[in-house]
Scaffold this motif. Structure first.
Motif, PDB file in Angstrom:
ATOM      1  N   PRO A 147      76.347  -2.639   2.685  1.00  0.00           N
ATOM      2  CA  PRO A 147      76.694  -1.220   2.694  1.00  0.00           C
ATOM      3  C   PRO A 147      77.902  -0.899   3.572  1.00  0.00           C
ATOM      4  O   PRO A 147      78.142  -1.606   4.542  1.00  0.00           O
ATOM      5  CB  PRO A 147      75.430  -0.573   3.258  1.00  0.00           C
ATOM      6  CG  PRO A 147      74.725  -1.637   3.990  1.00  0.00           C
ATOM      7  CD  PRO A 147      75.071  -2.930   3.348  1.00  0.00           C
ATOM      8  N   LEU A 188      76.933   6.658  -2.912  1.00  0.00           N
ATOM      9  CA  LEU A 188      75.492   6.413  -2.973  1.00  0.00           C
ATOM     10  C   LEU A 188      75.194   5.039  -3.547  1.00  0.00           C
ATOM     11  O   LEU A 188      74.369   4.285  -3.035  1.00  0.00           O
ATOM     12  CB  LEU A 188      74.813   7.499  -3.821  1.00  0.00           C
ATOM     13  CG  LEU A 188      74.587   8.849  -3.134  1.00  0.00           C
ATOM     14  CD1 LEU A 188      74.181   9.898  -4.155  1.00  0.00           C
ATOM     15  CD2 LEU A 188      73.509   8.716  -2.059  1.00  0.00           C
ATOM     16  N   LEU A 189      75.885   4.735  -4.646  1.00  0.00           N
ATOM     17  CA  LEU A 189      75.633   3.454  -5.299  1.00  0.00           C
ATOM     18  C   LEU A 189      76.126   2.288  -4.443  1.00  0.00           C
ATOM     19  O   LEU A 189      75.611   1.179  -4.528  1.00  0.00           O
ATOM     20  CB  LEU A 189      76.296   3.418  -6.678  1.00  0.00           C
ATOM     21  CG  LEU A 189      75.672   4.364  -7.709  1.00  0.00           C
ATOM     22  CD1 LEU A 189      76.504   4.402  -8.986  1.00  0.00           C
ATOM     23  CD2 LEU A 189      74.241   3.958  -8.028  1.00  0.00           C
ATOM     24  N   GLY A 191      75.723   2.016  -1.456  1.00  0.00           N
ATOM     25  CA  GLY A 191      74.725   1.720  -0.441  1.00  0.00           C
ATOM     26  C   GLY A 191      74.905   2.483   0.848  1.00  0.00           C
ATOM     27  O   GLY A 191      74.478   2.038   1.908  1.00  0.00           O
ATOM     28  N   ILE A 192      75.532   3.634   0.778  1.00  0.00           N
ATOM     29  CA  ILE A 192      75.687   4.489   1.951  1.00  0.00           C
ATOM     30  C   ILE A 192      74.311   4.716   2.568  1.00  0.00           C
ATOM     31  O   ILE A 192      73.331   4.978   1.862  1.00  0.00           O
ATOM     32  CB  ILE A 192      76.373   5.810   1.547  1.00  0.00           C
ATOM     33  CG1 ILE A 192      76.532   6.728   2.754  1.00  0.00           C
ATOM     34  CG2 ILE A 192      75.616   6.509   0.458  1.00  0.00           C
ATOM     35  CD1 ILE A 192      77.260   8.017   2.396  1.00  0.00           C
TER      36      ILE A 192
END
Lengths: 379, 631
Positions: A147, A188-189, A191-192
């Protein structure tokens, strides 16, 4: 889920040679193509009703779909590596065009959204940005550890904010929101950390009253109207009352194709563009709606599967973002027409009458197909 | 992109993506279910609400105005019909800027402040969405053309044709037929909104008012499907309106015209009745007005002009004008005297030209009284008292009868009440009595009051209609027919609440004979030298080709002081005496009974009798009909 996916399970470590099907050869994904055509044809049928069964507009829309299909097919042939390398240049080009639009844009209804070279083309740079913003972010995270670290998030946020603010200044709030949403979807995708997600949500809620005053009068009015459409039934509330009436009066199976009174007697505004789903709901009822929603979910499901099968970060993030952004359109449009969300000018993807958005959508799916069909076949 | 060199953890990254994408798809499904739930709520749970709303949007119920019944005169001539009138209307829902639109209309066809004011007032009244509101009535062909050419630039502005009442005879029939007026907000509160939903006008006076429910007809409706701009797309179902009933009146336009012409520019009234039916053949009040002015709304200045005119043209003298009857009631007093046995045909008095009550110095003069006591009629019996219209004879008789018996007998002839069947607002006049005077003035009845009644003066008031009715009853020898406007149709009976007076059957034949023959002498007794001729003979009796019984009357407007001579030319025009004449003809088989009033007209025989003669002439002599002159 397909066999491909199983072999990609994390930890399996190997990708085996697979059979090269027809889809790979022509770089098209047939499930996606079939679903897109199904939705588009269904859309043409509704459009045919919405335009009082004139063939002209339906033909025009079919031609646009044809052009969009060609664009999609061409985009699918191009290797994702090209998109990866082009991403920063396209981003810079996009910003330049937005700047030009701001300076020399063609004004319609008080906002400058169009670049116009008379006789050559009319073009909305913001439309380009719908694809370029996910591309630049996917490109940015492609080389980073995921992330993402905080400083990467700051850079990424800047890359989102610049075009979004420029488009919001046109002003074109709807498009700015959608592009902003697509950028956030990449984050978001990617990996935040979820604490950022919930933190910003809390922040946004806290800032909401302040944002309220940044909104223009007509934007405030739209939100007020959502909360209480009956406060001004002939003015701002008209659209939403009439669309809810059209939807509600359709019932389970609708009034019958071409039989909708709300749409054909002109009570329903924008019946062939933003509010076209109300025509469907009125004439074919909840039954017709469920068919459309199912097709949409299948399409997006296929998009998600493709993204899961992608072999690198760029491919994953780009295909995933395009798929989820598509859902944002669907959700915002149907939510707006059915009275869940305030009225923002977002068309129903692949169904609403209009050219630019269809081409952009198909181009996006062309890129998804490119990502899916250019996978390395051997380890 | 200056990162410390590190190998990307592909497995870890794809794991993160897998988690996020699966979560994302889960949220996507969840949000889709929310959309489904919202649509389910609208389409299934609240379906009936929205189905109703949708129908309310598209289905409008429009009223179809019935055609108002036509009114014919007795000869079948149309006296009230309906003609198309073109109105400029505005549908406010389609207008962007009302002031701008009004400005454009003003430029094209002109608008007065009162028209704009009226429009704004109508705009505030209750109406259905997309119902047009009239702005300007009665457009000329030129106006219509000008508006039509520019209509594209004025959305919401339309020209509508509507049938409106039209009175082809204009002023002639105004007081006989009455008229319709535009329904106003006040009317709307008391009217049946459904019955009048398509109708703009209502009968406001006269026959138009009395027979309103028959003339109106029954409203129809159509359920139509309209689009969002109020345009009718199709008619779903309809019920056609039923036109109002046509009415035929006893009024005779040509006779009415003759009466009107005979009155000329003088103020007055003529009422003529068919003694066989009670049908009112003539009902003229002058000056009149053009009822067409009121149909679509009269402008304020014109209305004020009519309302405030000293000649009160809006006032229907024929049924509302109340005047002293003067000598016209003398035949009835004579009849009462004979019936009561107070006098007989041979009874005479000697008339010195004046009368006085015992113990009272006041002189009650005869009309030919002169200073110095040289006037008077000498020896007078009833017959002579009638054809010479001797006042002193009737002063005597009245005093002997007393007010109670006078009241009782005059009431039999319709005085002091309204006996008309379909003129419910006709005035009752005033038939004085002891009780009346005590109740209204708080004074006892004085003998002098009775003396005045003897010559139809003092407190007694009658309308021209009442005197024509009395003439009718005499012509019929006591058989009552109530005056009526409507010729046929059972509606009359339904509407009327007026009781029918009883026939006067206690009067012996010889009393009728004497009364009628004396009235005939008023007209026919001539060539006997002045003082012996009937009062009207010189004016109408010399060449009359049929037999007529009549009686003149002259009612003073101001009291003449004791000892003062009556000098007509010194009196201002409006203080001059009212002239009366009542008559019926032919005497043997009466076909017309008439009363003529000339306000401030002077002597009855000289001025009112010729008017009566012209009307009767026309009625009896028109065509090839020739009547034998009878004795």
């Amino acid at each position: 889920m397909s066999q491909d996916f199983v072999r990609h399970l994390p930890g399996s470590g190997h990708v085996y040679r697979r059979k090269s099907g027809l889809g790979e050869k022509v770089h098209l994904d047939f499930p996606l193509v079939i679903l897109m055509f199904s939705i588009s044809l269904y859309g043409l049928l509704i459009l045919f009703s919405a335009v009082e069964q004139q063939t002209g507009p339906v033909l025009a829309q079919a031609i646009r779909l044809g052009i969009a299909t060609v664009v999609m097919a061409v985009m699918a042939q191009i290797s994702p590596i090209v998109y990866l390398r082009l991403a920063p240049w396209l981003f810079i080009l996009g910003l330049l065009l937005l700047g030009l639009t701001y300076l020399f844009g063609f004004e319609v209804n008080g906002s400058k959204r169009w670049l116009r070279i008379p006789g050559v083309l009319n073009f909305q740079p913001s439309e380009l940005m719908k694809l370029v913003v996910p591309m630049i972010l996917a490109w940015y995270f492609h080389d980073r550890h995921l992330p993402p670290k905080t400083k990467h998030l700051v850079w990424a946020s800047t890359m989102i904010a610049i075009p979004v603010l420029m488009i919001a200044a046109q002003p074109d709030l709807g498009t700015a929101l959608v592009i902003g949403a697509s950028g956030l979807l990449v984050l978001l995708l990617a990996g935040i950390p979820l604490r950022f997600v919930f933190g910003s949500l809390a922040l946004a809620l806290a800032a909401a009253p302040a944002l309220w005053f940044l909104l223009r009068d007509y934007q405030q009015q739209r939100i007020l109207t959502l909360l209480n459409p009956e406060s001004d039934p002939l003015g701002a509330g008209w659209n939403i009352i009439q669309s809810k009436t059209a939807i509600g009066s359709g019932g389970l199976f609708g009034k019958g194709l071409f039989q909708g009174t709300q749409s054909h007697l002109d009570f329903l505004p924008e019946s062939k563009t933003d509010f076209i789903i109300a025509v469907l709901a009125e004439e074919l009822g909840l039954f017709g709606i469920v068919i459309l929603l199912t097709l949409y979910v299948l399409l997006m499901g296929r998009g998600v599967i493709i993204s899961l099968q992608a072999q690198d970060t760029f491919g994953r993030l780009l295909s995933g973002t395009i798929t989820f952004t598509f859902f944002v359109y669907v959700f915002v449009n149907i939510g707006m027409v059915s009275g869940l969300l305030p009225v923002v000018g977002i068309p129903l993807p692949m169904v609403s009458y209009g050219g630019t958005s269809v081409v952009t959508l198909f181009a996006g799916f062309g890129m998804i197909m490119s990502i899916h069909t250019h996978r390395r076949l051997t380890l | 992109m200056v990162e410390p060199l590190a190998l990307k953890d592909h497995t870890g990254e794809s794991k993160i993506y897998f988690e996020r994408a699966v979560w994302g798809f889960g949220i996507l499904i969840f949000l889709t279910l929310i959309l489904f739930a919202q649509l389910f709520y609208l389409q299934i749970v609240q379906h009936s609400i929205y189905a109703t709303l949708s129908d309310k949007n598209r289905i409008q119920i429009q009223s179809l105005a019935p055609i108002r019944g036509l009114i014919y005169d007795i000869n079948g001539e149309l006296i009230a019909d309906n003609i198309p009138s073109y109105n400029l209307t505005i549908t406010i829902e389609r207008v962007d800027d009302l002031d701008e639109t009004l400005g454009k209309v003003e430029e094209l066809v002109g608008l007065s402040d009162s028209q704009i004011k009226g429009f704004r007032k109508r705009l505030k009244q209750r109406r259905r969405p997309f119902e047009s509101v009239p702005l300007r009535f009665k457009l000329s062909q030129e106006d219509i053309a000008r508006v039509s050419v520019n209509q594209y630039a004025m959305p919401g502005v339309e020209i509508e044709a509507k049938l409106v009442r039209h009175y082809p005879n204009g002023e002639l029939m105004a007081h006989a037929v009455g008229s319709v007026r535009r329904i106003n907000e006040k009317d709307m509160r008391r009217l049946n909104r459904v019955a009048y939903s398509g109708t703009d006008h209502i009968g406001k006076i006269g026959i138009e008012r009395f027979y309103e429910s028959d003339l109106l007809g029954t409203v129809g409706y159509q359920r139509v499907e309209t689009n969002a701009r109020g345009k009718v797309m199709k008619i779903l179902d309809s019920a056609l309106p039923i036109p109002g009933k046509n009415l035929v009146l006893h009024v005779d336009s040509s006779l009415q015209q003759v009466a009107s012409d005979a009155l000329g520019h003088r103020r007055g009234a003529v009422v003529a009745i068919d003694p066989a039916t009670g049908g009112i053949m003539v009902l003229v009040s002058k000056p009149g007005y053009d009822p067409n002015l009121f149909v679509t709304g009269i402008d304020h200045a014109s209305y004020a002009g009519l309302r405030d005119s000293i000649d009160v043209p809006l006032f229907n003298r024929a049924i509302h004008g109340q005047y002293e009857p003067g000598s016209t009631i003398k035949p009835l007093l004579g009849l009462a005297g004979l019936v009561e046995g107070i006098i007989n045909p041979e009874f005479t008095i000697e008339d010195p030209g004046w009368f006085s009550l015992p113990n009272d110095e006041r002189l009650y003069r005869d009309w030919n009284w002169t200073k110095g006591g040289l006037g008077g009629h000498g020896i007078v019996n009833l017959e002579r008292a009638l054809y010479r219209s001797c006042n002193v004879y009737f002063y005597n008789l009245a005093v002997k009868l007393g007010i109670e018996r006078i009241h009782e007998h005059l009431r039999l002839f319709g005085f002091g009440r309204n006996t008309a069947l379909d003129l419910p607002r006709a005035s009752k006049g005033l038939l004085p009595s002891r009780d009346w005077k005590k109740n209204t003035r708080g004074l006892p009845w004085f003998p002098g009051d009775t003396v005045n009644i003897g010559i139809g003066q003092g407190d007694m008031l009658v309308t021209p209609l009442q005197l024509a009715t009395a003439a009718t009853v005499i012509a019929n020898r006591g058989k009552w027919v109530s005056p009526r406007m409507l010729k046929e149709g059972s509606e009359l009976i339904e509407h009327t609440s007026v009781f029918l007076p009883e026939d006067i059957d206690l009067v012996p034949d010889h009393v009728w004979d004497l009364t009628i023959s004396s009235m005939k002498k008023v007209v026919h007794r001539g060539n006997k030298g002045f003082g012996e001729n009937g009062t009207a003979w010189a004016y109408i009796g010399q060449d009359i080709p049929y037999s007529m019984a009549g009686k003149s009357g002259t009612a003073q407007v101001v009291g003449i002081k004791q000892g003062e001579e009556y000098k007509e030319d010194e009196l201002q025009e409006r203080l001059r005496k009212h002239a009366w004449f009542i008559a019926f003809a032919p005497v043997e088989n009466p076909r017309i009974a008439i009363a003529v009033l000339l306000e401030n007209g002077g002597g009855g025989s000289q001025f009112a009798a010729p008017v009566a003669r012209q009307v009767v002439d026309h009625h009896l002599l028109r065509g090839n009909q020739r009547l034998v002159v009878s004795e």
